[in-house]
Enzyme design. Structure first.
Site, PDB file in Angstrom:
ATOM      1  N   ASP A  40      43.513  46.088  51.027  1.00  0.00           N
ATOM      2  CA  ASP A  40      44.847  45.661  50.569  1.00  0.00           C
ATOM      3  C   ASP A  40      45.797  45.210  51.689  1.00  0.00           C
ATOM      4  OD1 ASP A  40      43.642  46.600  48.282  1.00  0.00           O
ATOM      5  OD2 ASP A  40      45.203  48.040  47.753  1.00  0.00           O
ATOM      6  N   ASP A  78      44.718  44.396  45.823  1.00  0.00           N
ATOM      7  CA  ASP A  78      45.388  44.979  44.672  1.00  0.00           C
ATOM      8  C   ASP A  78      45.814  43.782  43.818  1.00  0.00           C
ATOM      9  OD1 ASP A  78      46.062  47.624  43.802  1.00  0.00           O
ATOM     10  OD2 ASP A  78      48.186  47.256  44.220  1.00  0.00           O
ATOM     11  N   HIS A  80      47.282  43.077  40.189  1.00  0.00           N
ATOM     12  CA  HIS A  80      47.807  43.564  38.916  1.00  0.00           C
ATOM     13  C   HIS A  80      48.238  42.451  37.975  1.00  0.00           C
ATOM     14  CE1 HIS A  80      47.626  47.554  40.507  1.00  0.00           C
ATOM     15  NE2 HIS A  80      48.607  47.398  41.367  1.00  0.00           N
ATOM     16  N   HIS A  84      52.080  45.410  34.520  1.00  0.00           N
ATOM     17  CA  HIS A  84      51.030  46.436  34.689  1.00  0.00           C
ATOM     18  C   HIS A  84      51.593  47.847  34.492  1.00  0.00           C
ATOM     19  CE1 HIS A  84      47.946  48.821  36.950  1.00  0.00           C
ATOM     20  NE2 HIS A  84      47.151  47.963  36.330  1.00  0.00           N
ATOM     21  N   HIS A 113      54.440  44.805  41.953  1.00  0.00           N
ATOM     22  CA  HIS A 113      53.829  44.382  43.220  1.00  0.00           C
ATOM     23  C   HIS A 113      52.464  43.761  42.969  1.00  0.00           C
ATOM     24  CE1 HIS A 113      52.006  48.339  42.505  1.00  0.00           C
ATOM     25  NE2 HIS A 113      50.994  47.916  43.237  1.00  0.00           N
ATOM     26  N   LYS A 138      41.065  44.616  42.359  1.00  0.00           N
ATOM     27  CA  LYS A 138      41.114  45.862  41.587  1.00  0.00           C
ATOM     28  C   LYS A 138      42.513  46.042  41.016  1.00  0.00           C
ATOM     29  CE  LYS A 138      42.281  48.367  45.771  1.00  0.00           C
ATOM     30  NZ  LYS A 138      43.660  48.703  45.403  1.00  0.00           N
ATOM     31  N   CYS A 183      45.565  53.813  48.628  1.00  0.00           N
ATOM     32  CA  CYS A 183      44.305  53.091  48.421  1.00  0.00           C
ATOM     33  C   CYS A 183      43.238  53.418  49.462  1.00  0.00           C
ATOM     34  CB  CYS A 183      44.583  51.601  48.317  1.00  0.00           C
ATOM     35  SG  CYS A 183      45.501  51.234  46.793  1.00  0.00           S
TER      36      CYS A 183
END
Ligand code: VGL
Ligand code: ZN
Length: 237
Positions: A40, A78, A80, A84, A113, A138, A183
């Site tokens: 990330d 990351d 989303h 989310h 984010h 993810k 993470c």
């Protein structure tokens, strides 16, 4: 008198010099069964992004240097959906950095984010990893978060990463990136659960540190057999 030193590799791949009564780490050598997992390193987690991690940009030159020591590199993002479930804005009356109970457990609520396809979700432009072989996204299921690169927060849904790494003969993961206590830590713990040797390269990570989360993360990682090392252990000083 001549003193003999014996150099050998431990199971973890760490070269040890053994002279009478003295053990010293002289270097950790990733091999063709190792992967550098770059977690990330995205605009969202760096100054100017939507969920900036303090000094997050500092990891970038260290990760770029570490890359030369690895045959295998995997990057995560990351990623989303808008609205989310991990966003405070999706739960009226709840503020960012508070927690809420969701169907799969306690969830920290974050500012919006890393929304799919935005500049905020893009990798940091100074990250130079041309050799990277996989970019794994993810957190794309609207109602489940995924800090871990291996398994979503429902603890049921796999990302496929363990199977991918095993199919490629990888047995050891070296983890860097953002954030140490979310993470990176969840990825390291799941790596152990999936049977990998796991190293976190501490100076190539930065933390959010919410209510003692950084100390708690190191405690849990250490107890799970995650090795805490520095980039100089691999690159020398
Ligand atoms: C992360 C909070 C929310 C991370 C991702 O990359 O550590 N933290 N989403
Ligand atoms: Zn997130």
């Amino acid at each position: 008198m001549h003193r003999r030193n014996f150099l050998f590799q431990t199971a973890a791949g760490m070269a040890m010099v053994v002279s009478p009564g003295i053990w010293a780490a002289t270097g950790i050598k990733p091999n063709s069964h190792s992967v550098l997992l770059v977690i990330d390193v995205q605009n969202c987690f760096i100054e100017g992004g939507t969920l900036p991690v303090k000094n997050g940009a500092d990891v970038v030159p260290i990760i770029n240097r570490l890359a030369s020591a690895f045959d295998n590199i995997v990057i995560t993002q990351d990623w989303h959906t808008p609205g989310h479930t991990s966003f405070a804005s999706a739960h009226p009356g709840h503020k960012p950095f508070s927690t809420i109970k969701l169907s799969y457990g306690t969830q920290v609520l974050w500012p919006d984010h890393c929304v799919q396809g935005t500049r905020d979700a893009a990798l940091d432009k100074d990250l130079k990893l041309p050799k990277a072989q996989l970019i794994l996204r993810k957190g794309f299921h609207p109602s489940v978060d995924s800090y871990s690169a291996f398994e979503e927060a429902d603890r049921k849904t796999t990302t496929g990463l363990a199977a991918y790494l095993k199919a490629r003969g990888i047995d050891t993961v070296y983890i860097v990136g953002l954030a140490t206590d979310f993470c990176v830590a969840w990825t390291a713990l799941d790596a152990r659960k999936a049977g990998f040797k796991a190293f976190v390269i501490e100076d190539a990570t930065r933390a959010i540190d919410l209510n003692g989360s950084l100390a708690a993360a190191w405690k849990e990682m250490t107890a799970a057999g995650v090795r805490r090392i520095q980039s100089t252990d691999i690159l020398g000083s």
